[in-house]
Design an enzyme around this catalytic site. Structure first.
Site, PDB file in Angstrom:
ATOM      1  N   ASN A 143      10.396  -3.292  -2.372  1.00 10.55           N
ATOM      2  CA  ASN A 143      10.653  -1.907  -1.952  1.00 10.55           C
ATOM      3  C   ASN A 143      12.089  -1.492  -2.286  1.00 10.55           C
ATOM      4  OD1 ASN A 143       8.124  -1.320  -1.074  1.00 10.55           O
ATOM      5  ND2 ASN A 143       8.648  -1.049   1.089  1.00 10.55           N
ATOM      6  N   CYS A 184       8.946   3.856   4.753  1.00 13.19           N
ATOM      7  CA  CYS A 184       9.164   2.503   4.206  1.00 13.19           C
ATOM      8  C   CYS A 184      10.510   2.326   3.520  1.00 13.19           C
ATOM      9  CB  CYS A 184       8.037   2.161   3.252  1.00 13.19           C
ATOM     10  SG  CYS A 184       6.422   2.327   4.021  1.00 13.19           S
ATOM     11  N   PHE A 229       8.595   5.136 -11.190  1.00 10.33           N
ATOM     12  CA  PHE A 229       9.770   5.259 -10.300  1.00 10.33           C
ATOM     13  C   PHE A 229      11.047   5.641 -11.047  1.00 10.33           C
ATOM     14  CE2 PHE A 229       8.250   4.414  -6.068  1.00 10.33           C
ATOM     15  CZ  PHE A 229       6.944   4.061  -6.362  1.00 10.33           C
ATOM     16  N   LEU A 282       0.835  -1.205   0.000  1.00  9.29           N
ATOM     17  CA  LEU A 282       0.000   0.000   0.000  1.00  9.29           C
ATOM     18  C   LEU A 282       0.864   1.247   0.000  1.00  9.29           C
ATOM     19  CD1 LEU A 282      -2.391  -1.086   2.928  1.00  9.29           C
ATOM     20  CD2 LEU A 282      -2.639  -1.587   0.482  1.00  9.29           C
ATOM     21  N   ARG A 283       0.555   2.155  -0.918  1.00  7.26           N
ATOM     22  CA  ARG A 283       1.255   3.446  -0.903  1.00  7.26           C
ATOM     23  C   ARG A 283       0.431   4.447  -0.125  1.00  7.26           C
ATOM     24  NH1 ARG A 283       1.172   4.099  -7.171  1.00  7.26           N
ATOM     25  NH2 ARG A 283      -0.712   2.954  -6.637  1.00  7.26           N
TER      26      ARG A 283
HETATM   27  C1  UGA Z   1       6.066   2.412  -0.609  1.00 10.03           C
HETATM   28  C2  UGA Z   1       5.722   1.408  -1.722  1.00 10.03           C
HETATM   29  O1  UGA Z   1       5.484   2.102  -2.956  1.00 10.03           O
HETATM   30  C3  UGA Z   1       4.493   0.591  -1.367  1.00 10.03           C
HETATM   31  O2  UGA Z   1       4.250  -0.407  -2.361  1.00 10.03           O
HETATM   32  C4  UGA Z   1       4.757  -0.114  -0.008  1.00 10.03           C
HETATM   33  O3  UGA Z   1       3.641  -0.866   0.411  1.00 10.03           O
HETATM   34  C5  UGA Z   1       5.059   0.941   1.038  1.00 10.03           C
HETATM   35  O4  UGA Z   1       6.214   1.698   0.627  1.00 10.03           O
HETATM   36  C6  UGA Z   1       5.322   0.217   2.329  1.00 10.03           C
HETATM   37  O5  UGA Z   1       6.308  -0.519   2.411  1.00 10.03           O
HETATM   38  O6  UGA Z   1       4.464   0.255   3.228  1.00 10.03           O
HETATM   39  P1  UGA Z   1       5.180   4.853   0.092  1.00 10.03           P
HETATM   40  O7  UGA Z   1       6.302   4.876   1.078  1.00 10.03           O
HETATM   41  O8  UGA Z   1       3.820   5.263   0.521  1.00 10.03           O
HETATM   42  O9  UGA Z   1       5.002   3.344  -0.517  1.00 10.03           O
HETATM   43  O10 UGA Z   1       5.601   5.837  -1.065  1.00 10.03           O
HETATM   44  P2  UGA Z   1       5.953   5.796  -2.623  1.00 10.03           P
HETATM   45  O11 UGA Z   1       4.841   6.394  -3.379  1.00 10.03           O
HETATM   46  O12 UGA Z   1       6.418   4.472  -3.048  1.00 10.03           O
HETATM   47  O13 UGA Z   1       7.174   6.839  -2.657  1.00 10.03           O
HETATM   48  C7  UGA Z   1       8.346   6.603  -1.878  1.00 10.03           C
HETATM   49  C8  UGA Z   1       9.356   7.693  -2.088  1.00 10.03           C
HETATM   50  O14 UGA Z   1       9.944   7.614  -3.373  1.00 10.03           O
HETATM   51  C9  UGA Z   1       8.821   9.119  -1.969  1.00 10.03           C
HETATM   52  O15 UGA Z   1       9.720   9.879  -1.198  1.00 10.03           O
HETATM   53  C10 UGA Z   1       8.791   9.623  -3.391  1.00 10.03           C
HETATM   54  O16 UGA Z   1       8.951  11.014  -3.482  1.00 10.03           O
HETATM   55  C11 UGA Z   1       9.982   8.890  -3.986  1.00 10.03           C
HETATM   56  N1  UGA Z   1       9.898   8.708  -5.440  1.00 10.03           N
HETATM   57  C12 UGA Z   1       8.972   7.883  -5.988  1.00 10.03           C
HETATM   58  C13 UGA Z   1      10.819   9.352  -6.263  1.00 10.03           C
HETATM   59  O17 UGA Z   1      11.699  10.095  -5.799  1.00 10.03           O
HETATM   60  N2  UGA Z   1      10.766   9.132  -7.614  1.00 10.03           N
HETATM   61  C14 UGA Z   1       9.844   8.312  -8.177  1.00 10.03           C
HETATM   62  O18 UGA Z   1       9.868   8.157  -9.432  1.00 10.03           O
HETATM   63  C15 UGA Z   1       8.927   7.666  -7.343  1.00 10.03           C
END
Ligand code: UGA
Length: 429
Positions: free
Chosen positions: A208, A260, A249, A153-154
């Site tokens: 992750n 996470c 990503f 879950l995001r």
């Molecule tokens: C993440 C995973 O996407 C989920 O599948 C997982 O369930 C969750 O961790 C968890 O382990 O509980 P989340 O932490 O809510 O979810 O956030 P993401 O949307 O994945 O983004 C994570 C980070 O990556 C953010 O800081 C975002 O800004 C960064 N990001 C994301 C980038 O810098 N570039 C991208 O292209 C994508």
């Protein structure tokens, strides 16, 4: 089916509310009496789009209950989901003490066959420890099964991710537990992958960490683009259209944050080390991620020279848009570092300012981006909130002391912003 979810945090609450919505009777148990009191009154303590409505719906139907009485909830349920926190210790290892504590409590409360499901993100081999702990404390000598069922879950789209998952991973030891888990998820009609418990646990950490790796990879390429005079947005688009690579990503920025990725990357490195494998690749992923924040600060220094006594406006405090979560947010790190250099900080975030107030001091919080710009020597954009894309930059410029924007999220067209008279530095362009 009668389900119990232990831990009413982001994952536990979303999981519980969604299970109730697809037809189960769910009891959410948490040791935090204030939280349970609020939830029982229908007050949802976290920001997650759609969650409030789902919680009210479950409460009204009587299919979503909240309690502090873990033992009672366990006795009254067939399947127990453990969704308590697994924070990083100072050495990066996952702190599993909440999981262990809850397992002891479950074991002492069990009076009949139970399935105990790991929902929290845990390192591989935790299932074996969970089983061992349940056996050790199994006062009534009950039959039980352990299952690993990691969540994907995001924050910000957690309900959508639950209801329409790419896949559901179920790590089991026997068919009895597998059948029960398949029955629980049947209403979603989603693809289910059944594995052994160790593999399910690794799927979560490996997923992750792989996403974190993609982000660090594109951020490293972005730095090369800056030196080479190329454009990372075009490079990402050109790479991502290859179906084997994929577009998601690959957005360059100031690095990943949140509760996470940073924690899971460290925990995966740690458990790999414990098993005798040096996960060098992930160590570099982590290092590249930390480097992004320093690069943003360096860009600021490259324009302002001396930071002491300058005023910097920060746009965005949460680790990503559509959440009020500031855990491991790049903004918090950058603000702390700038304050140490004597910088005065003005800041605005649509949802995260209340949380920021708990961990930061000496900040002037503003009503909007325009107020942040007032008298600032530079603006730093650290979260890509949609509303920041639509700012009237000419108005912003009028209010600033000097027109400087360090954009950590590539929100604007560089030529257009420079055309307005700004010194504009973004990532990989
Ligand atoms: C993440 C995973 O996407 C989920 O599948 C997982 O369930 C969750 O961790 C968890 O382990 O509980 P989340 O932490 O809510 O979810 O956030 P993401 O949307 O994945 O983004 C994570 C980070 O990556 C953010 O800081 C975002 O800004 C960064 N990001 C994301 C980038 O810098 N570039 C991208 O292209 C994508």
């Amino acid at each position: 089916m009668k389900l119990c979810v232990i831990g009413a945090g982001h994952v536990g609450l979303v999981t519980g509310a969604c299970f109730a919505d697809i037809g189960h009777r769910v009891t959410c148990a948490d040791s935090d009496s204030h939280k349970i009191e609020q939830l029982s009154k229908g007050i949802v303590p976290i920001y997650e789009p759609g969650l409030n409505e789902l919680v009210q719906k479950g409460r009204n139907k009587g299919t979503l209950l909240f309690t502090r009485d873990l033992g009672g909830a366990v006795k009254d349920s067939d399947v127990i989901f453990v969704a308590v926190g697994t924070p990083a210790r100072h050495d990066g290892r996952a702190d599993l003490s909440f999981v262990e504590d809850v397992c002891r409590q479950i074991a002492s409360a069990m009076e009949s066959y139970k399935v105990v499901v790991e929902k929290s993100t845990v390192p591989v081999k935790t299932g074996e420890w969970v089983k061992h702990t349940l056996e050790l404390n199994n006062v009534n000598n009950c039959d039980f099964d352990v299952v690993s069922n990691p969540e994907f879950l995001r924050e910000g789209s957690a309900i959508q991710d639950f209801m329409k998952p790419d896949r559901i991973v179920i790590g089991v030891e026997n068919e009895r537990a597998e059948k029960l888990m398949e029955e629980i998820y049947a209403p979603l009609g989603a693809r289910i992958i059944v594995t052994d418990i160790n593999s399910a646990e690794i799927i979560k950490h490996a997923s992750n960490s792989f996403l974190a790796l993609k982000i660090s990879y594109i951020n490293a390429v972005a730095e090369i683009c800056e030196f080479a005079g190329a454009d990372i947005e075009k490079v990402s688009a050109g790479m991502g259209l290859d179906g084997r690579i994929g577009q998601s990503f690959l957005k360059a920025g100031i690095g990943y944050g949140g509760s996470c990725f940073p924690k899971d990357v460290l925990a995966f490195i740690d458990i790999a080390g414990q098993l005798g494998c040096d996960f060098e690749l992930l160590k570099v992923v982590e290092k590249i991620n930390r480097h992004q924040r320093e690069r943003a600060i360096k860009k600021l220094q490259d324009v302002l020279w001396i930071l002491n006594n300058k005023t910097v406006g920060i746009l965005g405090l949460s680790f990503k848009p559509d959440t009020d979560d500031i855990r491991e947010a790049p903004a918090i790190y950058i603000i702390n570092k700038l304050q140490k250099e004597g910088v005065k900080i003005r800041a605005y975030d649509p949802t995260a300012m209340e949380n920021a107030k708990k961990v930061l001091s000496g900040i002037t919080y503003c009503r909007d981006a325009y107020e942040v710009a007032e008298g600032s020597d530079a603006l730093m954009i650290l979260t890509e909130w949609e509303q920041f894309r639509e700012l009237d930059l000419a108005e912003i410029k009028k209010r600033m002391k000097t027109p400087v924007i360090i954009d950590g999220r590539n929100l604007y067209d560089p030529a257009a912003v420079k055309g307005l008279g700004f010194t504009y530095m973004s990532v990989g362009r």
